[in-house]
Design an enzyme around this catalytic site. Structure first.
Site, PDB file in Angstrom:
ATOM      1  N   ALA A  11       0.831  -1.200   0.000  1.00 39.60           N
ATOM      2  CA  ALA A  11       0.000   0.000   0.000  1.00 39.60           C
ATOM      3  C   ALA A  11       0.868   1.253   0.000  1.00 39.60           C
ATOM      4  CB  ALA A  11      -0.921  -0.010   1.220  1.00 39.60           C
TER       5      ALA A  11
ATOM      6  N   GLU B 260      -2.624  -8.271   5.473  1.00 41.25           N
ATOM      7  CA  GLU B 260      -2.496  -7.204   6.468  1.00 41.25           C
ATOM      8  C   GLU B 260      -3.408  -6.070   6.022  1.00 41.25           C
ATOM      9  OE1 GLU B 260      -1.047  -7.462   9.195  1.00 41.25           O
ATOM     10  OE2 GLU B 260       0.443  -9.038   8.979  1.00 41.25           O
TER      11      GLU B 260
END
Length: 508
Positions: free
Chosen positions: A157, A260
């Site tokens: 990300a 995650e």
């Protein structure tokens, strides 16, 4: 800027690499704009499906060689990567700050996390242990060992554009795996810089081409990785929505996923808390990285007896926050990643107001020459009830919700009532309160802290969370086992073959 030149970032960059070889991308071109000042930093060529397949094929070929290297030798390569990151810490930290928008201190800290995981992985390369056990059969030996898994897909990300990749890749490499990295399309230059940094290390050590691969692109690249049967493990970091899509694709082919995902983290502040610790922990947890961490503190659950005192101290601390260019070390808060994030911030504020929330600070977007990118917002605080729907959502922005409580059991119930389960904390000087929080009846999160905040994690411990956070574990402890396949071995060193349940089978 000089740091861009040192990292070999030009106005146009290829975003596809198998190591020392950079491939011309045939996908769309991504423009990377800095949220700091709105400037176009550089353009990046991305992959089409043919480019992607070419990279994965090279990674498969590299695995056939890399897995045969002794683990300590692989660890020596990772040690040298750590040394290179030390040499480039300032330049890479500035790029992280400029392309992503986090403060310079946090940008440097992210590179330090990379250095730390290299150090951890080097030691681990001599400790990839198995297990021996006694066999029920005479003259037999049993043990378990771990083997390299293969090609590891890494989807990262924008908020931690380099550290999370290193958590995965350094461990995967010492385990004998090869990596295909799909970075966020919002921070592609950070990934390109990392690939440039490690290339010389790999070349000097004769590491096979394809051990470290980079495939820049949009959502489609992540979908290719998640559906690719050649990739036994996909590690994905991002939103819960994205993670659910990855999990379905990987599960359909019976692969492994390490997820995650989102967090909606709370600090419980008891009446026995040391407020000199609790206030700065809450402030840093809420506004660090402009609220764009998965471990950001989004909820403060405060005992009703100290609610007003604590709130006043918190408001006083917020008045001292400096918002501005994150490359200026005097500033505490930088911009959000882009204008879409700004709209999400504004929408969440309106939702909170409509549901009954009362804001105790100003809200909105900052304007003026210093905030010309349009991505700077005011960190804000609202008093809410824990049942408001907006409180149960993760908004990637510096919005902090305050919730009063009467009993610790009530506070724990409030904390655990959200779908996410990443990080949690309690502020107390009472041993009984701390132990209850850490007990089976306490926090349901993957991380539970006492007298420190929710954000930040040491690489020595496994990082990850439960529920909609995905259940994955990265970085320290025994997270390395994710990147390997376990095998049970039995050796018969006699001239007899005892069969199960005493079965006799005579072939004489």
């Amino acid at each position: 800027m000089e740091f861009l030149q040192k990292l070999q970032i030009s106005t146009h960059n290829e975003g596809i690499s198998t190591g020392s070889k950079w491939l011309a991308g045939h996908g769309v071109v991504i423009n990377s704009y800095s949220p700091v000042d709105g400037a176009l930093i550089a353009a990046v060529s991305t992959a089409n499906k043919e480019d992607y397949d070419q990279v994965v094929t090279k990674a498969q070929e590299a695995f056939e060689q890399w897995r045969l290297w002794p683990a300590p030798k692989r660890g020596e390569v990772v040690r040298q990567i750590g040394q290179a990151l030390r040499a480039y810490k300032e330049e890479l930290g500035k790029l992280v700050s400029y392309e992503m928008g986090k403060s310079l201190q946090e940008g440097m800290g992210e590179v330090q996390e990379m250095i730390d995981i290299c150090d951890f992985a080097v030691g681990l390369s001599r400790q990839l242990h198995g297990l021996t056990m006694h066999s029920e059969r005479p003259g037999h030996r049993m043990y378990e060992q771990y083997h390299p898994l293969g090609v590891v897909g890494i989807i990262t990300a924008f908020n931690f554009p380099v550290a999370v990749w290193s958590w995965n890749s350094m461990l995967a490499w010492i385990c004998g795996d090869v990596c295909v990295w799909k970075p966020s399309e919002k921070t592609p230059l950070c990934a390109i810089a990392c690939q440039h940094i490690i290339t010389s290390i790999f070349e000097a050590n004769g590491v096979p081409e394809g051990v470290s691969c980079l495939v820049s692109g949009g959502r489609e690249v992540g979908e290719w990785i998640s559906k690719d049967e050649r990739i036994p493990l996909v590690s994905a970091t991002g939103s819960t929505r994205m993670g659910k899509a990855v999990a379905v694709n990987v599960a359909q082919r019976l692969g492994r996923s390490l997820l995650e995902l989102g967090g909606n983290n709370a600090i419980i502040v008891t009446k026995n808390a040391d407020l000199q610790i609790a206030v700065p922990a809450a402030v840093f947890g809420a506004v660090g990285t402009a609220g764009q961490r998965c471990t950001t503190t989004r909820r403060l659950i405060i005992h009703e007896e100290i609610f007003d005192v604590f709130t006043n101290k918190l408001l006083h601390a917020y008045q001292q926050l400096k918002i501005g260019n994150p490359l200026n070390p005097e500033n505490h808060v930088g911009p959000l990643i882009d204008k879409d994030a700004v709209q999400q911030y504004l929408h969440a504020i309106e939702e909170c107001k409509n549901q009954g929330g009362v804001f105790l600070t100003d809200t909105g977007v900052l304007d003026g020459e210093a905030y010309s990118s349009g991505c700077y917002v005011k960190p804000c605080i609202a008093k809410v009830a824990h049942h408001y729907p907006i409180v149960h959502k993760e908004t990637f922005a510096p919005i902090l919700y305050l919730i009063p409580y009467k009993t610790l059991e009530e506070a724990i119930t409030i904390q655990n009532s959200v779908p996410q389960g990443l990080s949690s904390a309690i502020m107390t000087t009472d041993l009984r309160e701390a132990e209850l929080f850490l007990s089976h009846a306490g926090s349901d999160c993957g991380i539970a802290n006492v007298n420190i905040g929710t954000s930040g994690a040491e690489i020595g411990g496994a990082f990850g969370g439960e529920k909609e956070t995905g259940g994955g574990r990265e970085s320290g402890s025994d997270a390395w086992k994710n990147y390997m396949r376990r095998q049970t071995n039995t050796i018969n060193y006699t001239n007899q073959l005892p069969l199960a349940q005493g079965i006799k089978f005579d072939i004489s």
